[in-house]
Write an enzyme that holds these catalytic residues in place. Structure first.
Site, mmCIF file in Angstrom:
data_model
loop_
_atom_site.group_PDB
_atom_site.id
_atom_site.type_symbol
_atom_site.label_atom_id
_atom_site.label_comp_id
_atom_site.label_asym_id
_atom_site.label_seq_id
_atom_site.Cartn_x
_atom_site.Cartn_y
_atom_site.Cartn_z
ATOM 1 N N HIS A 1 5.600 41.049 -0.149
ATOM 2 C CA HIS A 1 6.606 40.356 -0.990
ATOM 3 C C HIS A 1 6.593 38.870 -0.900
ATOM 4 O O HIS A 1 6.521 38.108 -1.469
ATOM 5 C CB HIS A 1 7.823 41.278 -0.990
ATOM 6 N N GLU A 2 7.068 38.745 0.616
ATOM 7 C CA GLU A 2 7.133 37.319 1.068
ATOM 8 C C GLU A 2 5.901 36.633 1.034
ATOM 9 O O GLU A 2 5.943 35.424 0.738
ATOM 10 C CB GLU A 2 7.593 37.445 2.538
ATOM 11 N N HIS A 55 5.529 35.158 -2.369
ATOM 12 C CA HIS A 55 6.153 33.587 -2.502
ATOM 13 C C HIS A 55 5.230 32.623 -1.637
ATOM 14 O O HIS A 55 5.053 31.550 -2.377
ATOM 15 C CB HIS A 55 7.610 33.613 -1.646
ATOM 16 N N HIS A 80 2.517 31.548 -4.216
ATOM 17 C CA HIS A 80 2.936 30.876 -5.034
ATOM 18 C C HIS A 80 3.077 29.330 -4.762
ATOM 19 O O HIS A 80 2.686 28.543 -5.539
ATOM 20 C CB HIS A 80 4.366 31.249 -5.518
#
Length: 704
Positions: free
Chosen positions: A486-487, A490, A493
């Site tokens: 998940h991290e 980020h 991105h």
């Protein structure tokens, strides 16, 4: 211009700078790649007494706490010069470029300081970071009500001929800067503008006070609690400290005690929350909005509070029968485990749903952990990014003074044709005084510089993982592995965007869109075609059986409706607090909404909302997790589910969504990726369909 606080030009990447000491590998395991080895051992730094300290993140002044004052002062001086330049610049693209440079100048300092105030182990550094954040934040609020500065931007926006000649990203960034002026009250008279600045500065302080109070433990005289549970809590003389909910404890008494004491109302904190919400409402009304929620939601995918509540109510209605079945399952399980005390209470939800999952699917995290060493998971991420985007993660040796802890690993992100894209600092391991939270920080945003070079983005990821030991590397539970993915979503991105302006780089986009790339990564983390590339027993090298992955995926759907409904309740509470003021206390509002949107009873003399730290960072936008999950689910099913490692799909995903940051309307990016305009009903259906058993995969797995 909420000069969207966002740090220093990137230097050319030097391959020779990659240097990690040789590491000890555990017996019988095959050798990890360089990036895997870097995370599966304690780093051995080269000792060079003559090596000059480069300062935190390579900022020379930050070799000491006094340096914060110097970089802050320099940034404010440069900001003054840029304001003067903006005010004399003729309308055109150069106007937006100067505004973005002004934003970047302040954000280079504020974003770095914002991270240091949270992550640095030295309290003096944390304090220096905190002071810098307040100083820069105050300066930004004043800029947001600078009439002359705003006029230079308005001259551009009012010149239709010039605006028509600008590229779409430049036009959007100009409009976003104007939006920041407007929500700060630029249209008000001088006295009202001063009031807006004062309210914003006051909010900075109230936010910090509330966040500090959220995480403070409560104390109770140890004699008030049964002695057999004392060892679950921290002793402080005759008192016991309760610093969390202990939600997964198998002991009913421990869970209940922790819930009642940790959530016991704090009058001072209640007053701070009341002031915070009142202050936000005053600010919103002052600048022309019906409520703070209306102000916060402008520019998001949801657009306004009515759409958010429509989304939450639709979801509640569709989940109703499933949620009731989930709570009945939990109640039956509690009757089975504790027939003398069978009532289902809020402190039971997390534990009992976990027990039901484990019983139905034989899910025990310790059975999975040997396959998920941190190094192998990083290898898996590296392989995934290479296949989807042509990107590699390369471990680098930080220079002296560059990182805040010896545990921090530094990664260079390198594209096969574009070269170095940026840096990720990985602060993954538990240490004293480090917050137990998983999060992503933008330390420096990407942007095109005056000399034509691209300012490389820098981010920091913070996790709370156990350190590697003498006999084993860091082993992750499935939940930890998903959080890592998940991290890293980020982080990528931020890395894969190549926006012209740092004001819209990477995760600097609408909150309900910013979580889409990170949640999408959770789908990759639970797909066997991805997991099979890296999940190996760290001792034997044996792959993780497909049957275990299938059971893990199906187990997540058990009690999924109740889990989602709890998130709906949190989101509805957030909306109510930031909507039009009510003549009721925050506690009364919570009691009402808990009954309406959750179902389990509100426990007297508890104040869960005083531990709801997301009220600060996600004020009126907590629903974003649910909406982003709906979008991620739709993107996964339509684009990646058939072939999660398809390069063409990965490139299209980067091109349509990741590359733009906040430089395009969020819903437009979703529409372009899905090739349709989704409705609120589509979002709700996507979330509900996630809870349906995948009978096909179960059958295929049983045949294997």
């Amino acid at each position: 211009m909420t000069v969207a606080l966002h740090i220093c030009a990137g230097l050319p990447w030097q391959p020779a700078n990659r240097c990690w000491a040789a590491v000890r590998l555990w017996r019988k395991v095959t050798t990890w790649s360089a990036v895997g080895a870097a995370f599966n051992s304690n780093p051995v730094r080269r000792l060079d007494l003559l090596q000059r300290h480069v300062g935190l993140f390579g900022v020379p002044e930050l070799s000491s706490t006094e340096g914060f004052e110097r970089v802050q002062r320099r940034a404010l001086l440069e900001a003054e010069q840029l304001v003067a330049k903006a005010c004399r610049t003729a309308p055109g693209a150069s106007t937006v470029e100067v505004f973005d440079k002004l934003s970047d100048t302040l954000c280079r300092v504020a974003d770095l300081a914002d991270f240091i105030k949270v992550a640095h182990p030295d309290p003096e550094y944390r304090e220096a970071g905190e002071k810098t954040c307040i100083k820069i934040g105050t300066a930004v609020e004043k800029l947001n009500t600078n009439v002359e500065l705003c006029r230079s931007l308005k001259n551009l926006l009012d010149n239709q001929e010039v605006m028509d000649q600008l590229d779409p990203e430049t036009r959007r960034v100009a409009e976003l800067f104007m939006f920041d002026f407007e929500i700060s009250g630029i249209h008000l008279d001088e006295e009202q503008r001063k009031e807006a600045v004062d309210l914003n500065v006051k909010l900075l302080d109230l936010n910090n006070q509330f966040l500090m109070g959220c995480h403070m433990p409560n104390r109770i005289d140890g004699r008030a609690l049964p002695t057999h549970i004392h060892h679950h809590f921290t002793s402080e003389g005759n008192y016991l400290q309760i610093g969390g909910l202990h939600a997964d404890s198998p002991d009913d008494v421990v869970r209940e005690v922790a819930y009642r004491i940790f959530l016991y109302p704090n009058r001072d904190l209640m007053d701070i929350l009341d002031q915070l919400l009142s202050c936000r409402n005053k600010l919103a009304r002052l600048v022309g909005y019906e409520s703070y929620a209306h102000r916060a939601l402008r520019g998001t995918m949801a657009k306004n509070p009515d759409n958010v509540m429509n989304f939450l109510q639709l979801l509640t209605d569709k989940l109703k029968d499933r949620t009731e079945k989930d709570f009945k399952m939990m109640k039956d399980m509690k009757c089975k485990l504790n027939p003398r005390n069978p009532d289902l209470m809020p402190w039971d939800h997390s534990y009992l749903s976990g027990v039901i999952r484990a019983e139905r699917f034989n899910i025990e995290p310790s059975l999975y952990s040997p396959y998920f060493s941190l190094g192998s998971c990083m290898d898996g991420l590296n392989a995934l990014f290479t296949q989807l985007y042509g990107v590699s993660l390369l471990a680098e040796q930080p220079s002296a003074g560059e990182v805040w802890s010896e545990d921090v690993r530094k990664l260079a992100v390198v594209h096969e044709t574009e070269g170095l894209l940026g840096y990720i600092y990985c602060d993954f391991f538990i240490r004293p005084d480090k917050p137990h939270q998983d999060c992503h920080f933008t330390v420096r945003g990407g942007r095109m510089q005056d000399d034509g070079r691209y300012q490389l983005p820098v981010v920091a990821l913070m996790l709370s993982l156990p350190r590697p030991g003498r006999d084993a590397p860091t082993l992750l539970t499935p939940a930890m592995m998903e959080n890592l993915f998940h991290e890293m979503g980020h982080a990528m991105h931020s890395m894969l965007g190549r926006t012209r302006y740092q004001h819209v780089t990477g995760t600097r986009c609408a909150t309900d869109f910013a979580e889409v790339p990170s949640i999408l990564m959770e789908y990759f983390a639970t797909d066997y075609r991805v997991i099979s590339q890296f999940a190996r027993d760290y001792q034997t090298g044996q792959p993780l059986p497909q049957s275990m992955v299938t059971r893990l995926c199906e187990s997540k759907k058990v009690c999924g409706a109740a889990d989602t409904q709890l998130q709906v309740f949190y989101a509805a509470l957030d909306q109510a607090y930031h909507g039009k003021p009510q003549s009721r206390s925050t506690t009364d509002i919570l009691i009402d909404l808990q009954q309406k949107y959750y179902g389990l009873p509100c426990v007297p003399n508890t104040a869960w909302h005083l531990r709801f730290s997301h009220l600060v960072g996600y004020g009126a936008k907590y629903y974003s997790y649910l909406m982003s999950r709906a979008v991620a689910s739709m993107v996964w099913r339509q684009c990646f589910q058939k072939d999660p490692l398809n390069r063409d799909t990965g490139e299209r995903y980067r091109r349509e969504m990741l590359a733009h940051g906040g430089g395009r309307e969020p819903m437009q990016m979703v529409e372009d990726m899905l090739q349709k305009k989704p409705s609120m009903e589509d979002f709700v259906d996507a979330l509900v369909s996630e809870m349906d058993p995948d009978f096909e995969s179960i059958i295929m797995d049983s045949e294997n």
